[in-house]
Design an enzyme around this catalytic site. Structure first.
Site, PDB file in Angstrom:
ATOM      1  CG  ASP A  10      -3.500  -7.818  -3.729  1.00 53.31           C
ATOM      2  OD1 ASP A  10      -3.468  -7.134  -4.766  1.00 53.31           O
ATOM      3  OD2 ASP A  10      -3.953  -8.983  -3.706  1.00 53.31           O
ATOM      4  CB  SER A  11      -7.276  -5.742  -4.963  1.00 50.69           C
ATOM      5  OG  SER A  11      -6.876  -7.013  -5.447  1.00 50.69           O
ATOM      6  CE1 TYR A  42      -8.173  -1.998  -5.136  1.00 53.74           C
ATOM      7  CE2 TYR A  42      -5.784  -2.025  -5.294  1.00 53.74           C
ATOM      8  CZ  TYR A  42      -6.937  -1.700  -4.601  1.00 53.74           C
ATOM      9  OH  TYR A  42      -6.834  -1.082  -3.383  1.00 53.74           O
ATOM     10  N   GLY A  43      -8.547  -4.963 -11.111  1.00 58.20           N
ATOM     11  CA  GLY A  43      -8.435  -5.096 -12.570  1.00 58.20           C
ATOM     12  C   GLY A  43      -9.561  -4.412 -13.319  1.00 58.20           C
ATOM     13  CB  CYS A  73      -1.586  -5.297  -6.091  1.00 58.13           C
ATOM     14  SG  CYS A  73      -2.869  -5.128  -7.342  1.00 58.13           S
ATOM     15  CG  ASN A  74       1.585  -8.193 -10.917  1.00 60.38           C
ATOM     16  OD1 ASN A  74       2.635  -8.280 -11.519  1.00 60.38           O
ATOM     17  ND2 ASN A  74       1.254  -9.061  -9.970  1.00 60.38           N
ATOM     18  CB  THR A  75      -3.828  -4.293 -11.057  1.00 59.67           C
ATOM     19  OG1 THR A  75      -3.959  -5.659 -11.477  1.00 59.67           O
ATOM     20  CG2 THR A  75      -4.744  -3.421 -11.886  1.00 59.67           C
ATOM     21  CB  CYS A 184      -2.609 -11.503 -11.201  1.00 59.13           C
ATOM     22  SG  CYS A 184      -3.889 -11.277  -9.935  1.00 59.13           S
TER      23      CYS A 184
HETATM   24  N1  DGL Z   1      -3.691  -9.184  -7.087  1.00 60.04           N
HETATM   25  C1  DGL Z   1      -3.824  -8.155  -8.050  1.00 60.04           C
HETATM   26  C2  DGL Z   1      -2.699  -8.110  -9.056  1.00 60.04           C
HETATM   27  O1  DGL Z   1      -1.623  -8.563  -8.778  1.00 60.04           O
HETATM   28  C3  DGL Z   1      -5.103  -7.830  -8.700  1.00 60.04           C
HETATM   29  C4  DGL Z   1      -6.337  -8.575  -8.582  1.00 60.04           C
HETATM   30  C5  DGL Z   1      -7.503  -7.655  -8.805  1.00 60.04           C
HETATM   31  O2  DGL Z   1      -7.931  -7.073  -7.841  1.00 60.04           O
HETATM   32  O3  DGL Z   1      -7.953  -7.503  -9.957  1.00 60.04           O
HETATM   33  O4  DGL Z   1      -2.853  -7.573 -10.131  1.00 60.04           O
END
Ligand code: DGL
Length: 264
Positions: A10-11, A42-43, A73-75, A184
């Site tokens: 993940d980020s 990451y967003g 991580c979703n992003t 997220c």
């Molecule tokens: N945890 C990450 C997600 O699920 C992103 C958080 C980020 O780094 O912006 O999107």
């Protein structure tokens, strides 16, 4: 049988929500968690940057001999998993995306909401999920700027976090929403607060367990479950290893020690 570890990344600390669900569901599996804390959030990254960073991370994990990679991580899933699958055709990937299908099947009012990073909220991928699984529902896409930074800083329980959550969740108050998805991986760490602000009439869905179940399914298909009795858990970050260890231990209530620092 395959005793090699599962890699997750993940980020930052958010993907630990999936690490935790995977550890609970698959207690014999060794896990390597990679947090790209040096590049969070990451967003706010471009698609090219996400391709580049995630490719380097996967290369690193493959160097650690993982048998499967979980994009926790979703992003990163939304913007990079297709690219990763093409770049590394021999490694199986599991990603995490907002639980639009679940929300559509659980709502009684017909109005649901997805909380995510602004990047995921604006993504064509999310539009596709809504068209496919919830074409007849009203889906509010709430881009929650700044929340992951507070979780990263170990301030998810602060007044500032509550105030920010209240600001992001205000549009849901008079919206008839009855089901909310955490899009997220940082947000399950804020779940209790989110539930408290939303009140009892709104259900909150976290994809961590379904993702862990998908990992189990994939291992079963490949006959790749670990057999050894004593799994190991390793953690790496591109950020400050001490800080990561402290925040992760606090969030998981589990001692995250000997975190390795990695330059990508
Ligand atoms: N945890 C990450 C997600 O699920 C992103 C958080 C980020 O780094 O912006 O999107």
């Amino acid at each position: 049988m395959d005793d090699r570890p599962i890699g997750l990344f993940d980020s930052g600390v958010g993907g630990l929500t999936i690490w935790r669900a995977t550890k609970r569901l698959l207690p014999k599996e060794s896990l390597i968690f990679f947090a790209d804390s040096g590049h969070v959030p990451y967003g706010e990254k471009s698609t090219e940057e996400l391709h580049d960073l995630t490719t380097r991370i996967v290369r690193y994990l493959i160097g650690q001999d993982v048998k499967i990679v979980v994009v926790a991580c979703n992003t990163a899933t939304v913007y990079a998993i297709d690219h990763l699958r093409k770049t590394f055709p021999d490694i199986p990937f599991v990603g995490v995306v907002p639980v639009v299908k679940t929300l559509a099947s659980r709502t009684h009012t017909g109005t649901v909401a997805v909380l995510s990073t602004p990047a995921t909220a604006e993504s064509a991928y999310l539009t596709g999920l809504i068209q496919e699984y919830a074409p007849d529902k009203r889906v509010l896409r709430i881009g929650c700027d700044g929340l992951e930074d507070l979780v990263e800083a170990g301030e998810g329980r602060s007044r500032q976090a509550t105030a920010l959550l209240e600001r992001h969740l205000t549009p849901l108050r008079d919206s008839n929403v009855d089901a909310v998805g955490l899009g997220c991986t940082h947000y399950p760490f804020l779940r209790h607060r989110i539930k408290r602000i939303l009140g009892p009439g709104i259900s909150v869905f976290d994809p961590s367990r379904p993702v862990a179940r998908r990992v189990r399914e994939l291992l079963a298909e490949r006959d790749a479950f670990a057999q050894h009795g004593k799994p190991f858990y390793r953690f790496y970050t591109t950020g400050d290893a001490t800080h990561f260890g402290e925040v992760a231990s606090d969030l998981l209530r589990y001692p995250v020690r000997d975190v390795g620092h990695v330059e990508l």
